[in-house]
Structure formats: structure tokens, C-alpha cells
Design a protein around this motif. Sequence first.
Motif, PDB file in Angstrom:
ATOM      1  N   ASN A  70      80.787  17.218  47.408  1.00  0.00           N
ATOM      2  CA  ASN A  70      79.712  17.282  46.433  1.00  0.00           C
ATOM      3  C   ASN A  70      79.065  15.916  46.195  1.00  0.00           C
ATOM      4  OD1 ASN A  70      78.002  18.702  44.697  1.00  0.00           O
ATOM      5  ND2 ASN A  70      79.704  19.967  43.970  1.00  0.00           N
TER       6      ASN A  70
ATOM      7  N   LYS B  40      74.271  20.411  40.912  1.00  0.00           N
ATOM      8  CA  LYS B  40      75.083  20.271  42.124  1.00  0.00           C
ATOM      9  C   LYS B  40      75.678  21.601  42.531  1.00  0.00           C
ATOM     10  CE  LYS B  40      79.294  18.447  39.903  1.00  0.00           C
ATOM     11  NZ  LYS B  40      80.198  17.281  39.824  1.00  0.00           N
ATOM     12  N   THR B  43      81.609  25.061  44.141  1.00  0.00           N
ATOM     13  CA  THR B  43      82.652  24.920  45.159  1.00  0.00           C
ATOM     14  C   THR B  43      82.520  25.980  46.249  1.00  0.00           C
ATOM     15  OG1 THR B  43      84.070  24.025  43.428  1.00  0.00           O
ATOM     16  CG2 THR B  43      85.145  24.720  45.463  1.00  0.00           C
ATOM     17  N   LEU B  46      79.783  24.976  48.600  1.00  0.00           N
ATOM     18  CA  LEU B  46      80.189  23.915  49.525  1.00  0.00           C
ATOM     19  C   LEU B  46      81.038  24.485  50.657  1.00  0.00           C
ATOM     20  CD1 LEU B  46      81.068  21.249  46.814  1.00  0.00           C
ATOM     21  CD2 LEU B  46      79.090  21.211  48.351  1.00  0.00           C
ATOM     22  N   LYS B 260      71.414  20.395  49.450  1.00  0.00           N
ATOM     23  CA  LYS B 260      71.762  21.670  48.812  1.00  0.00           C
ATOM     24  C   LYS B 260      71.727  22.794  49.842  1.00  0.00           C
ATOM     25  CE  LYS B 260      70.578  20.180  44.189  1.00  0.00           C
ATOM     26  NZ  LYS B 260      69.775  18.942  44.325  1.00  0.00           N
ATOM     27  N   PHE B 400      76.800  24.925  39.231  1.00  0.00           N
ATOM     28  CA  PHE B 400      78.187  24.493  39.418  1.00  0.00           C
ATOM     29  C   PHE B 400      79.237  25.297  38.641  1.00  0.00           C
ATOM     30  CE2 PHE B 400      81.853  21.680  38.922  1.00  0.00           C
ATOM     31  CZ  PHE B 400      82.135  21.431  40.252  1.00  0.00           C
TER      32      PHE B 400
END
Lengths: 429, 429
Positions: A70, B40, B43, B46, B260, B400
Motif C-alpha cells: 500500500n 488507499k 487489502t 491489493l 490504484k 480501505f
Amino acid sequence: MSTAMDQADRPQLVELEQQLSAQLEHYRNAGLKLDLTRGKPGTEQLALSDALDGILEGDYRDSAGSDLRNYGGLDGIPEAKVLFAEMMGVAPGEILIGGNSSLTMMYFAVLFAMQQGVAGPDSAWARENGTIKFLAPVPGYDRHFAICQQLGIEMIPVALGDDGPDMDQVETLLREDPLIKGIWCVPRFSNPTGIVYSSEVVQRLARLASIAGDNFRVFCDNAYAVHALVADAPALDNVMDAFKQAGSEDSLYLFGSTSKITFAGSGVSFVAMSSANQATFKQQLGISQIGPDKINQLRHVKFLRDSHGLDAHMGRHAALLKPRFDSVIKQLREGLDGWDIARWIEPSGGYFVSFDTRPGLAKIVVGMAASAGVVLTPAGATFPYGNDPEDSNIRIAPSFPSLADIEQAMKVFVCCVKLATVQQRLASA
Amino acid sequence: MSTAMDQADRPQLVELEQQLSAQLEHYRNAGLKLDLTRGKPGTEQLALSDALDGILEGDYRDSAGSDLRNYGGLDGIPEAKVLFAEMMGVAPGEILIGGNSSLTMMYFAVLFAMQQGVAGPDSAWARENGTIKFLAPVPGYDRHFAICQQLGIEMIPVALGDDGPDMDQVETLLREDPLIKGIWCVPRFSNPTGIVYSSEVVQRLARLASIAGDNFRVFCDNAYAVHALVADAPALDNVMDAFKQAGSEDSLYLFGSTSKITFAGSGVSFVAMSSANQATFKQQLGISQIGPDKINQLRHVKFLRDSHGLDAHMGRHAALLKPRFDSVIKQLREGLDGWDIARWIEPSGGYFVSFDTRPGLAKIVVGMAASAGVVLTPAGATFPYGNDPEDSNIRIAPSFPSLADIEQAMKVFVCCVKLATVQQRLASA
């Protein structure tokens, strides 16, 4: 012809010129395409780090538990700080770990000092009344010089000796001109001469802040900190410690990277500085980025592990590099020993062999070699503004080519050095 | 209380204040620790890109045969140019692929325009006689504003509507002041309002160079180019094409990144510009770096493959993000519909929900929410100098936190909005 060229009479010189010209012509007809220009790692060296890709195995957290995929973390990851702080001889809290380019770190450091101030806006060099100057030990690294040039900083060359910059000259210049705000240093295995700064030089660098104008900084690019070719290569004193002992740690920026440790284009960079400098620098740096590539930092820590892992890895680099440097030195010795027409430094680390022709011949030699398919770094590149006043320094970079190519290229190079020198002698006689 | 608050009498307001205060006290005692601050990725988002590490499987060459592990290649690798040029709607030759931060690209672009010139040293904004200014559509992105502030550029807010900046205002200001040299734009899913610039706005942006002072540039941060939450999200016109049709392609810098899309901190960035701009920019950029991390670029190409791969990947992001946005909107509607005390935009893409309190309440609401353990982006952050003259805009970033956390945080938020508004009414009555 084993005697020095200066003892030859004109007919001997003419004969020699003919022999060497014929030899060069022979090389020209061979269709060579050899490159001794940039100090980039060879393919086998790069392959030493191939384990980097895929090394994470699904583990993306640092020792503090942060998800490194991140955003965030301008500092770099904790375990990378530990590893590279030890390499640079500083405390983990004194180092920032960045992206793939220490040149960018240096660029920002000079830029911010110029425009934003090393200690608040009032300290910005740009606010001084006059042109800002840097001392540039020569021969040196062209990309350092390019940063100064782009940012409008005038460079004053100072002589680089066997143990570092001529500190008498450095101190005299600094006493005379408070607008000299920086000096570039490559303290171990200097680019291109390969020399290592002595203890005395490091100590005198640490005392420069006391004689320089306000907001002076030593820009210390320790690019070859762990890049010895031989086991008994000279060590460098702990630079940060020397500055601390002099009470001048705020005058030091100490840069490094893994560019010549892992993948040249995909490594990590770092800068060590005092806590006061770091607070200012981070605030300035944070405007231009959210944070570095932390995943790649974790890869590097997992790959290099610790100082033992790093040492072992650098030993494997040396095993690949040493024969290449040996080949350069062998050709120079075999071709030029006894001729008394050139000087070169036989380094114990780093990426270059620095070679000096007689004055006025470097450009001619580089051009001549190019005509035979051997590309060398442009003559003058190792001096500010590309201006070698003696026109004698040539930087030889043997890391990338194969051993066979180095041997061939160096034979051509030696021929060119001899031919250029003979022609110079004939022209001046 | 389902009627609009303005129709309530004082006893009703006092009773409501007591109810809401008790509710807030209840939240305060719950020990919440919720964060809706930065945009952001979560998890799970990501993890969608975990295949990146190890994807190279020993293959380090690009389509041109270059060893990407080594130095060089300021442009980025050819196949990354193809992939991201398509994403940005430009030709591969018009894009440069950089490191992990498009913010750094933007920083350099503004810095170079200021100090080095967009078209040679004489064009440097710093040489103009007066303070350089940028137009800043508001609400906008704090990190854009921070670049201007560090570099000494004054910002003039202009209103951002549902279809882009108020172009009448923009054109009037540019006609009046030739020292306005730039405008920040986030043309699709604007940060924070989520709006998409209309065709007319894009076309008028493309004509600004003809009315602005010399060396004017549109800084177009297309950060959310492919970040739709729904299939029928509005498209953005091809920005580069619009500028070309207006003959003003030299006035456009078009930025993007995969921050992103893949790993937020370890992606690749890019900037598209005309060939004239690119020639200048590359020369300037090359002083600060030898080249970007090309290995990571190759990872991205192997992972995303092509526009189909990219689309599929973004669909997986949307599947994770959409429920979070839905939760925010649901809480806002359930809590505030009919109260007539706030406005918000329900976006079809991007990373934020932009929320407006009644004037003078944003700071109070943010502080109140913090007192109950719900951290929001500081009020004012979406305006230059942190100064929202209405003190009403709040940026909500739901990507997030977990769905449960968002629901809880939004209940607290809604309570704070109501309570702050009631207290304002009581104080002014």
C-alpha cells in the motif's frame, strides 16, 4: 621499441608512426564494435540477483506489520534501514531508503538546498547574493556535474590525488568564497580514479563546515562502498562518525545504492543524514512523492539478508569483475610499460580505470579508437562542463564487455595512445 | 424527525440536540477506531495483484531485446508504452513510463516548467516578472496544491461543477492574467467529487492555450482513468485528441499511474505529452535519473497483458469497492434524506464521496467525529492552503475500511452532521 618515445629520433618516429598507422588500419578493417563507455554491470553480474523476483512468496509485511503493497512510509521499511545503515556506517534512524536511483536523491538534495533551504526557507542558497558554487574534485562523475549545471551552480575543479581531494586547495577556496556551498565526493573507489579517501582527508572534510559559508554541505556519494575487487582493498573511515566527532554532522549528506549490487536499474537507494537534516529533507521530499517502492525494498532485504550476505554477494561480483580489470591492466602494462607516454591508476575497487594521456591527446585518442569501432566515454566527461583543461583523462569502464572484447578493445586503445603520441611528437618537432 | 430541520421550532431543536448528544456520547464510549481519511486500496484489492512478484520467471528482456535489469532507458519499456498509451488514449510514442509515483512526474513537470522552461530556458516561468499562478478547481487534491505551494506558485480556486471546472470563470481569469500558467485537472472521477469532465469542458480546456499567457499548461491527472464503479459510468472524451484538434497539444501534460490498479506503493507511473514537450522533458528529467525501474514495468505488462486484461482486473476492483460506496451512500440517504442539511455526490467511479455540510460546519463535524474515534480527512484539505472559504467540504474515502467499519463510521458521521447543524441553528436563533 622498448625505450621511452622521447629518446627516439625523427626517422625512428616516422617508422613507428607508419607501423602504428598500419596496425590501426588493420583494426579498422576488422569491423569491431566494442564499448567501454558506461560503468554498468555485466550480464553475469546481473544474473547473481535473479532470485529477487519471486522472493517474497506472498509475504508483504515488514517487521512493523505494515502492508508494504500500500501507500505510505516515506522513510523506507525498517529492515532495509537496518541493513543499509550498517553498510553505510550509520544508525538505522539516520538513513532514508528510497527508490531505484540515488541520483534522484542527490538531485533532490541539491535542489532543495538551493530552493527550499537546508534548514528552513531563509537558508535557501538561492537567496544568497551571487552565484552558488560547488567544488568538483577532478576527474569526477559527469552526472554529479550535470545536476549542478542544470540547477545553475557554478563548479570549481579541485585536484583529486591518491588519497582524496587536495584539501589545502579545498580549504583555501572555501575560506575565500562563502558562496561555495558544496563539494562532490566519491570517497571509496572514486569514479573514475578508484582511489580511497584517507583518514586525514575524511577528517578535514568533516571540519570544512567551520571554515565554509553558512549552509555548506558535503555531498558524499558512497556509490562503491562495498565494491572491492580484492580482499585487501583499502577501507574508508566511518564518514558519519568523523563528522560527528567534528560536531559537523549537519554538513554531511551520505548517499548510496544497490545499483551495482543487485539490478542496476531496479535497486534501492539511500541517504544518511543527521536527524535535523532528515526532518527538513523528509518534509521537502514528501511533496514530490507518497513513498518509495517498499515491496522492492523488502525483496532486497530478503535477498541480501545481512552484512554477511552482502559481503558474500559482493565477493561473487568481484570474482566476475577482477579478471576484467586484470585484462585492462595487463594490456596497458604490456603495451605501454617503458614508453613513458601515459599514466593510469590500478584500482582495488570500483568500476573504472582512469587513464591519462599526454596533455592534448585524450580527444584524439577517443576519436581514433571510435574510428576503429571501440567506443570510449567522451574525453572531458570526467570534468565539469566537459572541459578537461589538459585534455588527457580517459575513463575506461571494463565491467560490461566480455573478457575477449576487453582484450581486443584495449589492444586498439593502446595502439591509439601510441599513435596519437607519436603524431604529436612529429607535429611538434 | 422526518421534516426539514429548518421547520423545527426551538423546543424541538433542543430536544433533538439532546438526543443527538446522547447518541454521540454513546459512540464516544464505544472505543471506536475507524479511519476514512486517505484513498488507499483495501487489502483485498491489493491481493488482486499478488501475482506480480515472481511473474517474470527469469525473463528480463523487453520486446527490443534489452536486458531490463541494467541501467538505461529513460522512456520506459516499449511494451509498457503500448499498454498504457492505449489506456491514456495516446500513441505509444507520446508516453513516458516512469517509477512508482505519478506525483513525482507531476512534481518534475511543474518544477521544470518553473525553473528550466517548457520550451528552453527563456520560457522558464521563474523568468516572468511577477508571481506565477495556477487555477485550482475546488474541491480538489491536496497533493497537487502542495506542489504549487512548495514551488512558490499562487493558487486561484475556481468552482468545480458537475461537468468540470467552471470554464467561464477559467477563461475570464486567464484573459485577465497572463501569469496564470497552469490548471490542475482530474478529468475522470475527480478527486474528491467523482465527476467526469464533459465533452464541452474538455474542448474548452483544449482552447485555453489560445487565450492564456505564454507557456501555459493543463496539468491533467487522469488518476482514475479506468476506475469505474459501475458499467455505465460516464466516459471521458479522448483528451489528447481534443487538444490535437484544437492544435494545442503542446499545452497538455497528461498523467496516470497504476497506483490504484496494482500495488499502490509499487506501481508504475506515466505521462503523455506532445513530441516537442517530450523532447524537452526527457532532457530535463535525465539529469535526475538514469532511468525508471524497468523490471517492475515488465512485471506490470506481464500481469495486465492488454486492455482486456486491464478491464477484467478493474472489474475485480469495482466488485470490492462498489459495496463500500453503496454503504456510504445508504447511510447518508437513511440518515440525511429529507433533512435538507447537506449535499453529497454519488459517484460512478474514483475513490471518494464528496460531502458538503452547511457553511461553517465542516471543521466542527470532522472534530466531533474524531472525538468519537472516526478519523476523516481534515476539513479544508480539498482546498488550496487548506482554506475552504465555506468550511463545508468533507472528503469521505471508503476504499480501505471493512464494510462493517464503514457502516459504523458513517452512522457516527451522520450523527455528527446532524448535531453540528442543530447546534448551529440553536446558536444563531
